[in-house]
Design an enzyme around this catalytic site. Structure first.
Site, PDB file in Angstrom:
ATOM      1  N   THR A 230      25.451 -49.711 -30.650  1.00 38.28           N
ATOM      2  CA  THR A 230      24.191 -49.121 -30.187  1.00 38.28           C
ATOM      3  C   THR A 230      23.922 -47.728 -30.749  1.00 38.28           C
ATOM      4  O   THR A 230      22.800 -47.237 -30.662  1.00 38.28           O
ATOM      5  CB  THR A 230      24.182 -49.057 -28.652  1.00 38.28           C
ATOM      6  OG1 THR A 230      25.457 -48.576 -28.188  1.00 38.28           O
ATOM      7  CG2 THR A 230      23.931 -50.429 -28.058  1.00 38.28           C
ATOM      8  N   GLU A 231      24.946 -47.090 -31.315  1.00 38.79           N
ATOM      9  CA  GLU A 231      24.769 -45.782 -31.945  1.00 38.79           C
ATOM     10  C   GLU A 231      25.848 -45.599 -32.999  1.00 38.79           C
ATOM     11  O   GLU A 231      27.034 -45.712 -32.698  1.00 38.79           O
ATOM     12  CB  GLU A 231      24.886 -44.622 -30.936  1.00 38.79           C
ATOM     13  CG  GLU A 231      23.717 -44.474 -29.997  1.00 38.79           C
ATOM     14  CD  GLU A 231      23.809 -43.190 -29.157  1.00 38.79           C
ATOM     15  OE1 GLU A 231      24.759 -42.405 -29.359  1.00 38.79           O
ATOM     16  OE2 GLU A 231      22.940 -42.976 -28.314  1.00 38.79           O
ATOM     17  N   ASN A 232      25.433 -45.319 -34.218  1.00 40.30           N
ATOM     18  CA  ASN A 232      26.370 -44.917 -35.264  1.00 40.30           C
ATOM     19  C   ASN A 232      25.564 -44.209 -36.344  1.00 40.30           C
ATOM     20  O   ASN A 232      24.565 -44.737 -36.830  1.00 40.30           O
ATOM     21  CB  ASN A 232      27.095 -46.129 -35.856  1.00 40.30           C
ATOM     22  CG  ASN A 232      28.051 -45.758 -36.978  1.00 40.30           C
ATOM     23  OD1 ASN A 232      27.854 -46.149 -38.131  1.00 40.30           O
ATOM     24  ND2 ASN A 232      29.083 -44.988 -36.667  1.00 40.30           N
TER      25      ASN A 232
END
EC number: 3.2.1.21
Length: 569
Positions: free
Chosen positions: A412-414
């Site tokens: 979901t976040e990188n």
């Protein structure tokens, strides 16, 4: 600001350590292998992310209530340069333009959050529902679907209604569980027929630790040793209640899924032959990811957290552990409340034991009895905490597979920020970061990790919490000095677009050409951006305008050129 950037270049969170060649944990069966050319499974979902407070702006428009971040940013000295998210990217008014950018990139999904105070200004469903706020999210969701982009919605990305903080103490109070459930239930009712992927919280570690332990984030409470644990306890309960609400009332009708997005760095033992280092690294991850994941998947906190916090509490003369306790009924209720796991990951630390005597005072950080170290050879292109360590990503994904029964995972976040004083849209370091990290995720898929999608953080440069607008994670550059908040594609837009269209890395020859072609496309965007602050100045000639970093860079370059020309004459 320049001094701050220089300091960041040499900043190390704890100790700096040069580490020689080493092997991996046996249990991962992973090796630091060369680049892996292959593609992801058919149907793998590619996306980009944002959050409401960081992107929307319009902080008091159309009936929106105040959030804890609206209040926090108004306290002088809390945010770098006293920035606020009052207007931010103006995503509230420009969402149609942003969806056009997503469509051009051929994104499969867009991960965003719903602002609780935008649809419930006081935080309470019983008091007032703001229909204008509801309509904004309806329009956003409808346009995404019209463009064949799947909405992935986070219910809470840190913007608690301020009235709930003032009246109840926010997440320190168990009443938030029911209020959050009411808010979530309203979202399911209004949007659930079109939204099939829900996440309750984004990065609850930051909510608890930075909001209630260190006070770096809103609401700015410094309840060391107790605040983070109490907030996390109520967040976990709130997550479980919302999952059960969806399961009982909406799942059969809407056929969606509910998960949670947890963010965690990887912790690697300094010496993999030293049992104490191995245990410290495990402890680091359990205090980070396991703090939330273990109750949700297994019903209770990690045993190592209960042991360490309980022992430290006893040494401090307390009658009970500072870590709250789940009742048997609560353990059963919480266990299994995750249809899929959202995973945010950015960086890695080396870990070694460090004893913190109880006399130093109790805190989340001293409870762990460990030190975090970094290798000075690791690239650190952006935030002071973010070093590029791609191999940690594969290990983290394998850890999730091993620890939690190989759940369905959506990254979901990188992503990575930048700290360059002069903005260059040819962001080669970001392209390298995405290439390396996504390739490690591909190796994890080969390992059998059940990864279904990837979300680049972030679609746009946005408000980066206590760092204000000083750190830029975006694929698209936003000129915050211009009232129209124009977006400019960085080279990483074209690079990421090629990864998406190829569904991975088909062969060496093709992949090597992507970066070169992406850099070629960003030259014209750089020219447009260089001109933009001058245009903005002409539009706002009657106002007092503080030059932005971009403007200063242009002016400094002009002065330097003038001196060179004079020297020649």
């Amino acid at each position: 600001m320049l001094q701050r950037c220089i300091l960041r270049t040499y900043h190390v969170l704890a100790l700096v350590l040069c580490v020689s060649a080493r092997e991996d944990f046996d249990w991962t069966k992973n090796e630091k292998t060369s680049f892996y050319y292959s593609t992801f499974p058919t149907g793998f979902s590619w996306g980009a992310g944002s959050s409401a407070y960081q992107t929307e702006g319009a902080w008091n428009i159309d009936g929106k209530g105040m959030s804890i971040w609206d209040a926090f940013t108004r306290k002088k000295g809390k945010i770098l340069l006293n920035d606020t998210g009052d207007t931010s990217c103006d995503g509230y008014n420009k969402f149609k333009d942003d969806i056009t950018l997503m469509k051009d990139m051929k994104l499969n999904h867009y991960r965003f959050s719903i602002s609780w105070p935008r649809i419930l200004p006081s935080g309470l469903k019983s008091e007032h529902i703001n229909e204008k706020g509801i309509k904004y999210y309806e329009d956003l969701i409808n346009m995404l679907l019209d463009n064949k982009i799947t909405p992935i919605v986070i219910l809470y990305h840190w913007d608690l209604p301020q009235l709930l903080q003032e009246k109840y103490g926010g997440w320190q109070n168990v009443t938030m569980v029911n209020y959050f459930n009411d808010f979530a239930n309203l979202c399911f009712e209004r949007f659930g027929h079109k939204v099939k992927y829900w996440m309750t919280f984004n990065n609850p570690w930051s909510i608890a630790v930075e909001g209630y332990e260190t006070g770096e984030h809103a609401p700015g409470m410094k309840l060391k040793g107790t605040g983070a644990y109490k907030a996390a306890h109520h967040i976990i309960k709130a997550h479980a209640k919302v999952w059960h609400t969806y399961d009982m009332q909406w799942r059969s009708k809407q056929k969606g899924m509910v998960g949670i997005s947890l963010t965690a760095d990887w912790g690697e033992p300094v010496d993999i032959t030293n049992q104490r280092d191995i245990e410290a690294a495990e402890r680091y991850i359990q205090f980070y990811l396991g703090w939330f994941a273990t109750p949700i998947f297994n019903g209770d906190y990690p045993q190592v957290m209960k042991d360490y916090i309980g022992r430290k509490s006893g040494q401090q003369g307390l009658g009970a552990s500072r870590l709250p306790v789940f009742s048997p009924q609560e353990k059963s209720y919480i266990k299994g409340t995750c249809d899929f796991l959202g995973l945010g990951h950015f960086t890695t630390r080396y870990i070694t034991p460090k004893n913190y005597p109880s006399g130093l005072g109790d805190s989340y950080f001293t409870d762990r009895d460990l030190a975090e170290l970094v290798d000075p050879k690791w690239p650190d292109p952006g935030s002071e905490w973010l070093y590029s360590v791609p191999w940690g990503f594969r290990r983290m994904l394998n850890f999730v597979k091993t620890q939690y029964g190989n759940p369905m995972v959506y990254v979901t976040e990188n992503g990575v920020s930048e700290k360059m004083v002069c903005t260059d849209l040819c962001d080669d370091w970001r392209m390298q970061y995405f290439k390396d990290y996504i390739n490690e995720m591909l190796k994890a898929v080969k390992d059998g990790v059940n990864v279904k999608g990837y979300t680049a953080w972030s679609l746009l440069d946005n408000f980066e919490w206590d760092e204000g607008f000083s750190e830029r994670f975006g694929l698209y550059y936003v000129d915050f000095s211009n009232k129209n908040k124009p977006r400019y594609p960085k080279a990483s837009v074209q690079f990421y677009k090629r990864i998406i269209s190829s569904n991975g890395f088909p062969n060496q020859r093709e992949v090597e050409s992507w970066k070169r072609k992406a850099v070629e496309t960003c030259a014209s965007s750089n020219q447009l951006l260089a001109a933009d602050p001058l245009i903005g100045h002409m539009e706002m000639v009657s106002e007092i305008v503080i030059p932005t970093v971009s403007t200063l860079c242009i002016l400094l370059s002009a002065v330097f050129l003038m001196f060179l020309l004079r020297g020649r004459i």
